[in-house]
Each structure stands twice: as C-alpha cells, then as structure tokens.
Motif scaffolding. Structure first.
Motif, PDB file in Angstrom:
ATOM      1  N   GLN A 111       0.818  -1.209   0.000  1.00 53.31           N
ATOM      2  CA  GLN A 111       0.000   0.000   0.000  1.00 53.31           C
ATOM      3  C   GLN A 111       0.853   1.260   0.000  1.00 53.31           C
ATOM      4  O   GLN A 111       0.536   2.235  -0.691  1.00 53.31           O
ATOM      5  N   VAL A 112       1.932   1.256   0.772  1.00 51.65           N
ATOM      6  CA  VAL A 112       2.818   2.421   0.803  1.00 51.65           C
ATOM      7  C   VAL A 112       3.374   2.706  -0.592  1.00 51.65           C
ATOM      8  O   VAL A 112       3.368   3.847  -1.072  1.00 51.65           O
ATOM      9  N   TYR A 113       3.840   1.649  -1.272  1.00 51.73           N
ATOM     10  CA  TYR A 113       4.384   1.827  -2.615  1.00 51.73           C
ATOM     11  C   TYR A 113       3.293   2.252  -3.597  1.00 51.73           C
ATOM     12  O   TYR A 113       3.485   3.181  -4.405  1.00 51.73           O
ATOM     13  N   ALA A 114       2.143   1.590  -3.534  1.00 47.63           N
ATOM     14  CA  ALA A 114       1.066   1.866  -4.493  1.00 47.63           C
ATOM     15  C   ALA A 114       0.495   3.267  -4.301  1.00 47.63           C
ATOM     16  O   ALA A 114       0.262   3.990  -5.276  1.00 47.63           O
ATOM     17  N   PHE A 115       0.281   3.679  -3.057  1.00 44.79           N
ATOM     18  CA  PHE A 115      -0.288   5.000  -2.817  1.00 44.79           C
ATOM     19  C   PHE A 115       0.690   6.099  -3.223  1.00 44.79           C
ATOM     20  O   PHE A 115       0.271   7.156  -3.707  1.00 44.79           O
ATOM     21  N   THR A 116       1.987   5.854  -3.021  1.00 41.31           N
ATOM     22  CA  THR A 116       2.987   6.828  -3.483  1.00 41.31           C
ATOM     23  C   THR A 116       2.959   6.950  -5.000  1.00 41.31           C
ATOM     24  O   THR A 116       3.037   8.047  -5.561  1.00 41.31           O
ATOM     25  N   GLU A 117       2.829   5.812  -5.688  1.00 36.63           N
ATOM     26  CA  GLU A 117       2.769   5.829  -7.148  1.00 36.63           C
ATOM     27  C   GLU A 117       1.481   6.496  -7.635  1.00 36.63           C
ATOM     28  O   GLU A 117       1.500   7.242  -8.630  1.00 36.63           O
ATOM     29  N   ILE A 118       0.369   6.273  -6.948  1.00 38.37           N
ATOM     30  CA  ILE A 118      -0.891   6.912  -7.334  1.00 38.37           C
ATOM     31  C   ILE A 118      -0.796   8.421  -7.164  1.00 38.37           C
ATOM     32  O   ILE A 118      -1.256   9.190  -8.026  1.00 38.37           O
ATOM     33  N   PHE A 139      -7.785   0.842  -5.219  1.00 34.51           N
ATOM     34  CA  PHE A 139      -6.663  -0.090  -5.101  1.00 34.51           C
ATOM     35  C   PHE A 139      -6.797  -0.926  -3.830  1.00 34.51           C
ATOM     36  O   PHE A 139      -6.535  -2.131  -3.841  1.00 34.51           O
ATOM     37  N   GLU A 140      -7.214  -0.310  -2.736  1.00 37.05           N
ATOM     38  CA  GLU A 140      -7.386  -1.041  -1.475  1.00 37.05           C
ATOM     39  C   GLU A 140      -8.478  -2.105  -1.615  1.00 37.05           C
ATOM     40  O   GLU A 140      -8.352  -3.206  -1.061  1.00 37.05           O
ATOM     41  N   GLY A 150       0.130 -12.348  -8.207  1.00 31.26           N
ATOM     42  CA  GLY A 150       0.717 -12.687  -9.487  1.00 31.26           C
ATOM     43  C   GLY A 150       0.637 -11.600 -10.533  1.00 31.26           C
ATOM     44  O   GLY A 150       0.985 -11.835 -11.692  1.00 31.26           O
ATOM     45  N   ARG A 151       0.188 -10.393 -10.142  1.00 32.35           N
ATOM     46  CA  ARG A 151       0.066  -9.297 -11.099  1.00 32.35           C
ATOM     47  C   ARG A 151       0.949  -8.130 -10.688  1.00 32.35           C
ATOM     48  O   ARG A 151       1.435  -8.061  -9.571  1.00 32.35           O
ATOM     49  N   SER A 152       1.115  -7.185 -11.592  1.00 32.29           N
ATOM     50  CA  SER A 152       2.025  -6.062 -11.390  1.00 32.29           C
ATOM     51  C   SER A 152       1.379  -4.987 -10.519  1.00 32.29           C
ATOM     52  O   SER A 152       0.233  -4.588 -10.746  1.00 32.29           O
ATOM     53  N   LEU A 153       2.136  -4.510  -9.512  1.00 34.40           N
ATOM     54  CA  LEU A 153       1.659  -3.395  -8.699  1.00 34.40           C
ATOM     55  C   LEU A 153       1.538  -2.124  -9.531  1.00 34.40           C
ATOM     56  O   LEU A 153       0.590  -1.356  -9.380  1.00 34.40           O
ATOM     57  N   GLU A 154       2.524  -1.911 -10.416  1.00 31.27           N
ATOM     58  CA  GLU A 154       2.481  -0.718 -11.261  1.00 31.27           C
ATOM     59  C   GLU A 154       1.245  -0.736 -12.166  1.00 31.27           C
ATOM     60  O   GLU A 154       0.628   0.307 -12.422  1.00 31.27           O
ATOM     61  N   GLY A 155       0.902  -1.938 -12.657  1.00 37.24           N
ATOM     62  CA  GLY A 155      -0.291  -2.048 -13.493  1.00 37.24           C
ATOM     63  C   GLY A 155      -1.558  -1.705 -12.736  1.00 37.24           C
ATOM     64  O   GLY A 155      -2.447  -1.033 -13.272  1.00 37.24           O
ATOM     65  N   PHE A 156      -1.656  -2.139 -11.479  1.00 39.56           N
ATOM     66  CA  PHE A 156      -2.854  -1.866 -10.703  1.00 39.56           C
ATOM     67  C   PHE A 156      -2.937  -0.399 -10.289  1.00 39.56           C
ATOM     68  O   PHE A 156      -4.033   0.169 -10.209  1.00 39.56           O
ATOM     69  N   THR A 157      -1.798   0.232 -10.007  1.00 35.48           N
ATOM     70  CA  THR A 157      -1.846   1.653  -9.654  1.00 35.48           C
ATOM     71  C   THR A 157      -2.300   2.481 -10.858  1.00 35.48           C
ATOM     72  O   THR A 157      -3.147   3.375 -10.724  1.00 35.48           O
ATOM     73  N   ALA A 158      -1.745   2.175 -12.043  1.00 35.26           N
ATOM     74  CA  ALA A 158      -2.164   2.905 -13.244  1.00 35.26           C
ATOM     75  C   ALA A 158      -3.616   2.604 -13.589  1.00 35.26           C
ATOM     76  O   ALA A 158      -4.377   3.507 -13.976  1.00 35.26           O
ATOM     77  N   ALA A 159      -4.025   1.336 -13.434  1.00 33.75           N
ATOM     78  CA  ALA A 159      -5.416   0.974 -13.732  1.00 33.75           C
ATOM     79  C   ALA A 159      -6.376   1.627 -12.746  1.00 33.75           C
ATOM     80  O   ALA A 159      -7.499   1.999 -13.129  1.00 33.75           O
ATOM     81  N   ALA A 160      -5.973   1.771 -11.488  1.00 35.37           N
ATOM     82  CA  ALA A 160      -6.847   2.414 -10.502  1.00 35.37           C
ATOM     83  C   ALA A 160      -7.079   3.876 -10.861  1.00 35.37           C
ATOM     84  O   ALA A 160      -8.198   4.386 -10.753  1.00 35.37           O
ATOM     85  N   GLU A 187      -0.032  -4.728 -18.889  1.00 38.25           N
ATOM     86  CA  GLU A 187      -0.197  -4.775 -17.433  1.00 38.25           C
ATOM     87  C   GLU A 187      -1.386  -3.931 -16.998  1.00 38.25           C
ATOM     88  O   GLU A 187      -2.166  -4.335 -16.125  1.00 38.25           O
ATOM     89  N   LEU A 188      -1.535  -2.750 -17.593  1.00 41.41           N
ATOM     90  CA  LEU A 188      -2.651  -1.889 -17.216  1.00 41.41           C
ATOM     91  C   LEU A 188      -3.979  -2.525 -17.617  1.00 41.41           C
ATOM     92  O   LEU A 188      -4.942  -2.535 -16.830  1.00 41.41           O
ATOM     93  N   LYS A 189      -4.045  -3.066 -18.836  1.00 39.29           N
ATOM     94  CA  LYS A 189      -5.302  -3.663 -19.299  1.00 39.29           C
ATOM     95  C   LYS A 189      -5.669  -4.897 -18.490  1.00 39.29           C
ATOM     96  O   LYS A 189      -6.843  -5.132 -18.190  1.00 39.29           O
ATOM     97  N   THR A 190      -4.658  -5.710 -18.119  1.00 34.36           N
ATOM     98  CA  THR A 190      -4.929  -6.896 -17.305  1.00 34.36           C
ATOM     99  C   THR A 190      -5.507  -6.505 -15.951  1.00 34.36           C
ATOM    100  O   THR A 190      -6.492  -7.097 -15.475  1.00 34.36           O
ATOM    101  N   ALA A 191      -4.892  -5.499 -15.313  1.00 33.86           N
ATOM    102  CA  ALA A 191      -5.381  -5.050 -14.010  1.00 33.86           C
ATOM    103  C   ALA A 191      -6.756  -4.405 -14.129  1.00 33.86           C
ATOM    104  O   ALA A 191      -7.640  -4.631 -13.293  1.00 33.86           O
TER     105      ALA A 191
END
Length: 291
Positions: A111-118, A139-140, A150-160, A187-191
């Motif tokens: 969450q720390v990494y994802a929220f910083t990226e968001i 994202f949460e 099994g999926r990319s954190l960067e993909g989920f942050t961009a998809a969120a 990665e973005l489309k998968t997420a």
C-alpha cells in the motif's frame, strides 16, 4: 466548603490598576509585572474547509491516500544539531527502528508503494484530490479481494487511476495515463479487466464534451470554435453519432469541423494526434457530421 476568590484586579503593591499587555499583566502606576502567560491558547490547526461546524482541531486532516490515513508520527531532524555524537547516533537508530515499525506487513508495504505511485500519477496528470483518494480506495478494494496476486503493482496503480477517471467522467485517455505510468499497456489492461470484472466498476462512455477544453488548448483554438464544437457534439448525441465511437476522436472531429467552418487552418493529422487516434478515425466521424 470555601468558595474560590476571583483574581484581584488591583496591584498587590500599590493598589494601582492592572492592564494586560501581550502575555503579561502590568500595573499602570508602579510597573510591576503581576502575571506572565506565554501559552498560546488558540487552536493548533484550523480546518478552513469546514470552519462552520468544526472550527478547530489538533493534527493534520485524515487522508485516504496514505496507508495509515495520515496518522503517522515522525521523529524530526530539527534538534539533531544540538545533540552530541553519541546521542545523535542513538536518535538515528531510534528513527530507523521507528520507520521499520510503521509498516507491519507485506500488505501495508504494498500500500505504501502503491499509494505513493498513485499520488505521482495524479500529480503528473493534473488531477484533483478527489480522484487521488478514490483511486487509493479502489486499489485497497482490489487488494482486499486478492486481485493483486501474481500481477504487477504498477499495473494496478495505473489501472486504478484510469478506472477512477472513467467512473468520474474525467477526460483522460489510456495513452495519457500510460505516458506517465511505469506499467506497460498489457499490465494496465490486465489489471483494469480484473477490477472491472470482480469489482463491477460503474464505468461508462465519457462525454466528448469533456475533451473539448483540453484539445482546444493544445491546438491553440479560440473559444468560438470550442463553443461551435460543443454544439456539434450535441448534434452527434441527437443523431446517435457518438455511440460506439472513441469519445476523444469524436471530440477532435468536432473541433476540426468547427475550425473548417470558420476557415481556421488545421490539418486532420494535427487534430488526430491530439486525441491519440488515427486520421482515418477522425475522417469517419467528420464525414458523418457532414452528412
């Protein structure tokens, strides 16, 4: 039971008149300082967004864009210069252990990494705080449903961020998000597909009118052409020309058509590039508008 006597309003030395002066109370006749109070009794922090019902409170406001809602305490660096070598090293060790203790699990670390990226994506795309907070909540939710395995954190942050723009009708294209994201298109489309399927995102087509101000600004078009393009978009809605089309491409076609009517110089390639569509897509929408 004896009653408490109110404080005296006269000087205890000469019975002169007492006058408050800043944080002190001074006798007007002899100059005796009777009392001294340097404590600031006002609010430590003001909530300017809600001054009517909540005029004062302590601490910063809560935020959904941090894993601990913004309740983290920090060991500051202001007093390091006044410490000796041994005490300074001791405080440095305390600060290191304190930073490690703030993250208690892998979930919080993600969450720390994802929220910083968001927050970085929202800042790069010039989006509002509302989009930032809603993207963090999305994202949460994906994390609580175990969609990240099994999926990319960067993909989920961009998809969120992209999904929040879609659900709130904010005009940001997929390519605009990918330009500033650290994720690939796949990665973005998968997420995004995972969140859309499992979370049931209320996504719908964005109104082409939302794209007009940004596209007109990039093409350096006057306000008159933007207003004419907005009328063409309304015409497209009435004649069912918008359904099934790329909303950004249709907005660019309306701007191109309005520019042609006012004899403003602009090529189809320029209009297509600003919307990240091909010239063929733009020409198709333009011909339907002419027909």
């Amino acid at each position: 039971m004896s009653k408490a006597h109110p404080p005296s309003r006269t000087c205890p030395e000469c019975d002169g008149r007492l006058t408050p002066d800043g944080g002190e109370t001074i006798c007007d006749d002899c100059g005796l300082v009777v009392s001294e109070d340097r404590i600031d009794r006002g609010p430590e922090w003001r909530s300017f967004a809600d001054d009517d019902t909540q005029k004062e409170r302590t601490g910063a406001p809560l935020t959904r864009s941090r894993h601990d809602r913004g309740l983290t305490t920090e060991i500051g660096h202001d007093g390091d210069l006044r410490l000796t070598g041994r005490k300074r090293r001791r405080v440095a060790r305390m600060r290191k252990h304190h930073d490690r203790a703030k993250i208690g699990s892998k979930t919080e670390r993600n969450q720390v990494y994802a929220f910083t990226e968001i927050r970085r994506l929202v800042s790069s795309l010039d989006l509002s705080k509302n989009v930032r907070d809603r993207a963090c909540v999305l994202f949460e939710s994906a994390q609580s449903e175990d969609l990240l395995r099994g999926r990319s954190l960067e993909g989920f942050t961009a998809a969120a961020v992209y999904a929040t723009c879609r659900t709130t009708s904010v005009s940001r294209t997929l390519d605009e998000v990918l330009d500033v994201a650290r994720a690939t298109r796949s990665e973005l489309k998968t997420a995004y597909d995972a969140m859309n399927t499992d979370l049931g995102l209320p996504t719908g087509p964005i109104d082409p009118t939302e794209y007009l101000p940004r596209f007109a600004s990039r093409l350096d078009l006057p306000t008159e052409i933007e207003r004419e393009a907005a009328q063409l978009v309304e015409k497209g809605h009435d004649e069912n020309l918008v359904s099934g089309r790329n909303p950004g491409g249709f907005a660019a076609a309306c701007l191109y058509a309005a520019a042609r009517e006012t004899r403003h110089r602009m090529t189809q390639k320029e209009a297509a590039e600003v919307a990240d569509v091909t010239a063929v897509t733009l020409r198709s929408a333009y011909k339907d508008l002419q027909d």
